[in-house]
Motif scaffolding. Structure first.
Motif, short mmCIF file in Angstrom:
data_model
loop_
_atom_site.label_atom_id
_atom_site.label_comp_id
_atom_site.label_asym_id
_atom_site.label_seq_id
_atom_site.Cartn_x
_atom_site.Cartn_y
_atom_site.Cartn_z
N ILE A 74 4.07 -16.81 -11.35
CA ILE A 74 3.59 -16.15 -11.62
C ILE A 74 4.09 -15.10 -11.53
O ILE A 74 3.63 -14.08 -12.55
CB ILE A 74 2.01 -15.66 -11.40
N ARG A 75 5.07 -14.91 -10.85
CA ARG A 75 5.68 -13.06 -11.11
C ARG A 75 6.26 -12.64 -12.11
O ARG A 75 6.54 -11.77 -11.85
CB ARG A 75 6.84 -13.85 -9.70
N PRO A 76 7.00 -13.56 -12.87
CA PRO A 76 7.14 -12.32 -14.37
C PRO A 76 6.71 -12.26 -14.60
O PRO A 76 6.46 -11.18 -15.64
CB PRO A 76 7.88 -13.79 -14.88
N PHE A 77 5.32 -12.72 -14.62
CA PHE A 77 3.94 -12.29 -15.06
C PHE A 77 3.18 -11.16 -14.54
O PHE A 77 3.00 -10.15 -15.45
CB PHE A 77 2.42 -13.22 -15.27
N LEU A 78 3.42 -10.98 -13.44
CA LEU A 78 2.88 -9.69 -12.69
C LEU A 78 3.86 -8.11 -13.51
O LEU A 78 3.38 -7.08 -13.01
CB LEU A 78 3.48 -9.85 -11.55
N ASN A 79 5.04 -8.15 -13.72
CA ASN A 79 5.91 -7.47 -14.57
C ASN A 79 5.28 -6.74 -15.84
O ASN A 79 5.20 -5.67 -16.21
CB ASN A 79 7.42 -7.65 -13.88
N LEU A 80 4.68 -7.35 -16.45
CA LEU A 80 3.77 -7.31 -17.68
C LEU A 80 2.04 -6.78 -17.03
O LEU A 80 1.45 -5.50 -18.30
CB LEU A 80 3.18 -8.02 -18.60
N VAL A 81 1.54 -6.57 -15.41
CA VAL A 81 0.50 -5.77 -15.89
C VAL A 81 1.01 -4.79 -14.95
O VAL A 81 1.61 -3.96 -14.15
CB VAL A 81 -0.67 -6.83 -15.34
N SER A 82 -0.41 -4.13 -14.67
CA SER A 82 -0.45 -2.86 -13.98
C SER A 82 0.28 -2.94 -11.87
O SER A 82 0.13 -4.46 -12.01
CB SER A 82 -1.53 -1.51 -13.75
N LYS A 83 0.38 -2.56 -11.64
CA LYS A 83 1.09 -2.44 -10.05
C LYS A 83 -0.44 -2.93 -9.15
O LYS A 83 -0.41 -3.22 -8.24
CB LYS A 83 1.74 -1.48 -9.72
N ALA A 84 -0.78 -2.22 -9.78
CA ALA A 84 -2.42 -2.23 -9.12
C ALA A 84 -2.88 -3.04 -9.04
O ALA A 84 -3.06 -4.19 -7.77
CB ALA A 84 -3.81 -1.41 -9.26
N LYS A 85 -3.37 -4.03 -10.17
CA LYS A 85 -3.54 -5.35 -11.13
C LYS A 85 -2.74 -6.43 -10.37
O LYS A 85 -2.80 -7.84 -9.68
CB LYS A 85 -3.68 -5.79 -12.71
N SER A 86 -1.13 -6.19 -10.26
CA SER A 86 -0.91 -7.22 -9.49
C SER A 86 -0.69 -7.56 -7.96
O SER A 86 -0.41 -8.44 -7.79
CB SER A 86 0.80 -6.75 -9.95
N ALA A 87 -0.87 -6.35 -7.67
CA ALA A 87 -0.98 -6.05 -6.41
C ALA A 87 -2.38 -7.04 -5.40
O ALA A 87 -2.20 -7.88 -3.99
CB ALA A 87 -1.04 -5.01 -5.88
N LYS A 88 -3.33 -6.55 -6.11
CA LYS A 88 -5.26 -7.29 -6.24
C LYS A 88 -4.32 -8.42 -6.13
O LYS A 88 -5.10 -9.89 -5.31
CB LYS A 88 -5.63 -6.96 -6.88
N LEU A 89 -3.91 -9.21 -7.77
CA LEU A 89 -3.54 -10.64 -7.82
C LEU A 89 -2.49 -11.36 -6.77
O LEU A 89 -3.17 -12.20 -6.17
CB LEU A 89 -2.78 -10.69 -9.17
N VAL A 90 -2.02 -10.32 -6.38
CA VAL A 90 -0.63 -11.50 -4.37
C VAL A 90 -1.74 -11.61 -3.86
O VAL A 90 -1.14 -11.90 -3.08
CB VAL A 90 0.16 -10.81 -4.76
N ARG A 91 -2.39 -10.14 -3.82
CA ARG A 91 -3.18 -10.37 -2.07
C ARG A 91 -4.17 -11.71 -2.14
O ARG A 91 -4.65 -12.25 -1.09
CB ARG A 91 -4.09 -8.76 -2.12
N ASN A 92 -5.00 -11.37 -3.42
CA ASN A 92 -5.86 -12.61 -3.14
C ASN A 92 -5.71 -14.37 -2.81
O ASN A 92 -5.57 -15.06 -2.67
CB ASN A 92 -6.60 -12.72 -4.99
N LEU A 93 -4.20 -14.52 -4.13
CA LEU A 93 -3.85 -15.26 -4.10
C LEU A 93 -2.90 -16.01 -2.58
O LEU A 93 -3.43 -17.02 -2.08
CB LEU A 93 -2.72 -15.60 -5.41
N LEU A 94 -2.68 -14.62 -1.96
CA LEU A 94 -2.04 -15.53 -0.66
C LEU A 94 -3.54 -15.36 0.36
O LEU A 94 -3.52 -16.49 1.11
CB LEU A 94 -1.47 -14.47 0.23
N ASP A 95 -4.18 -14.68 0.50
CA ASP A 95 -5.54 -15.00 0.85
C ASP A 95 -5.79 -16.57 0.55
O ASP A 95 -6.67 -16.40 1.82
CB ASP A 95 -6.66 -13.49 1.01
#
Length: 423
Positions: A74-95
């Motif tokens: 999903i890393r290429p997709f994270l560049n399409l959304v805001s930094k706050a949303k992408s950070a939340k998504l990465v944190r949630n998936l890692l958790d």
């Protein structure tokens, strides 16, 4: 028209909830693989929800390899959304990944990889959050030096940026690391810093409960079990309020331990039958209930049976193991004192047979008790015999005589010095 599209996008993810897990995952994979553009808000929202839901399903089904692959995909997709949303998504998936696997080098490597990606993308806030999770992983895998090194660097950064919420989290982790290293002074200082920082911000229930658990552990270490019980109970209620079953069960185990160490094992049954504790019954509560029953009966044999039956449960937790070792020693001393009380001279082998322990173990413990003045006696190891003296017959005559002689010696020395000055 926009509202209809939004409903359709939402229903696509909701539809997966009605499917069997495997079918739902295949359906969500198809949604995640779709290409979307930055100007397609509905498509971005649909894909974001699908990623989150897919991560939850993969975590529930223990598919850690697929979950780590999803994080990379999903890393290429994270560049399409805001930094706050992408950070939340990465944190949630890692958790979600760490819920499945938090004790191996694979988890550490994945966390480091995510941190490097955050550095390359110049996402400092996300990097700091991921580094705090890496410290927790170092703590779990007993890499304490690495945890302290990374923690000291991160603490300096956070104090400059004034990110108090993350600062509290890192300070709490630092306190836990120092406790693992048996550096209680620094552990207590780090916890004090964390609580002071937390007083200046809104502290979420989960974080506050974490602070309470650590405070309870340190009070229990100082043998202040009453205060420790109070902190553990607050932590238990806090974790229960946010439905964090794993941490709530752990806090419940600790507060039961404090009741046992307060010499109130009869209260354990009442606590376990309370409405709040009923839903957390499991191996940990059964183990503590067994310990409480053994202590109530003052039976060393029952306590050893509980230790053997729940060996994995006790050995996995440093806090419980430390206190139960102390509890076992106390119970062993009480049983030995009760057994040797009727005798003035008794074979050590006979005491060992009565208490169902090896003679060498009993001999060593009796020697320690004599040196610690738990009772008066002499251990004749050559003959294998213990001679017990009656404490009531001990006289203070010789002690008083020695004190008198020492006092007279001081008086004579004083008179001699004065006489020498006069001459």
């Amino acid at each position: 028209m926009t509202t209809e599209k939004s409903l359709e996008a939402l229903s696509a993810v909701e539809k997966s909830r009605t499917m069997p897990p495997e079918e739902a995952m295949q359906f969500l994979y198809a949604v995640v693989r779709r290409d979307v553009t930055a100007d397609n808000d509905e498509g971005l929202k649909e894909k974001e929800q699908a990623i989150q839901r897919l991560g939850e399903l993969l975590s529930e089904n223990k598919k850690k390899d697929d979950l780590s692959a999803l994080l990379r995909f999903i890393r290429p997709f994270l560049n399409l959304v805001s930094k706050a949303k992408s950070a939340k998504l990465v944190r949630n998936l890692l958790d979600l990944f760490l819920e499945v696997d938090a004790e191996t080098e694979t988890a550490i490597d994945l966390c480091r990889e995510c941190i490097q990606w955050a550095k390359d993308e110049k996402r400092s806030f996300l990097r700091q959050n991921l580094e705090s999770r890496l410290i927790a992983l170092y703590l779990t895998t007993a890499q304490y030096t690495s945890a302290l090194d990374l923690g000291s660097v991160l603490l300096r950064e956070l104090k400059k940026l004034d990110d108090k919420a993350l600062l509290v989290e890192v300070q709490l982790l630092e306190s836990r690391v120092y406790y693992k290293l048996s550096n209680i002074t620094k552990s207590r200082a780090a916890l004090t810093s964390a609580r002071t920082t937390a007083n200046g911000i809104y502290c979420p229930p989960k974080m506050q409960a974490g602070l309470d658990v650590q405070a309870g552990i340190l009070h229990a270490h100082d043998l202040d079990f009453k205060m420790g019980y109070s902190y553990f109970y607050d932590a238990f209620e806090g974790f229960d309020s946010v439905n964090h079953a794993t941490f709530a069960a752990k806090a419940l185990k600790y507060l039961l331990l404090c009741k046992i160490l307060q010499n109130a094992p009869e209260d354990v049954t009442a606590l376990l039958t309370s409405k709040l504790a009923l839903k957390y019954h499991g191996e940990s509560t059964e183990a503590m209930s067994g310990v409480a029953t053994a202590c109530k009966n003052r039976s060393l044999r029952e306590l050893k049976e509980v230790f053997t039956q729940h060996q994995e449960e006790f050995s996995a937790d440093d806090v419980v193991r430390r206190h139960l070792d102390h509890l076992y020693d106390n119970l062993l001393e009480q049983n030995l004192l009760r057994l040797v009380e009727p005798f003035s001279r008794v074979q050590v082998s006979h005491i060992a047979s009565l208490i169902s322990l090896e003679q060498d173990v009993v001999e060593i413990k009796l020697s320690q008790m004599i040196l610690d003045k738990k009772f008066l006696g002499i251990l004749d190891q050559g003959a294998g015999v213990l001679e017990v003296f009656d404490a009531s017959n001990s006289s203070q005559t010789y002690t008083s005589a020695v004190d008198t002689i020492q006092t007279m010696e001081k008086v004579v020395d004083g008179l001699y010095n004065r006489a020498r000055k006069l001459s």
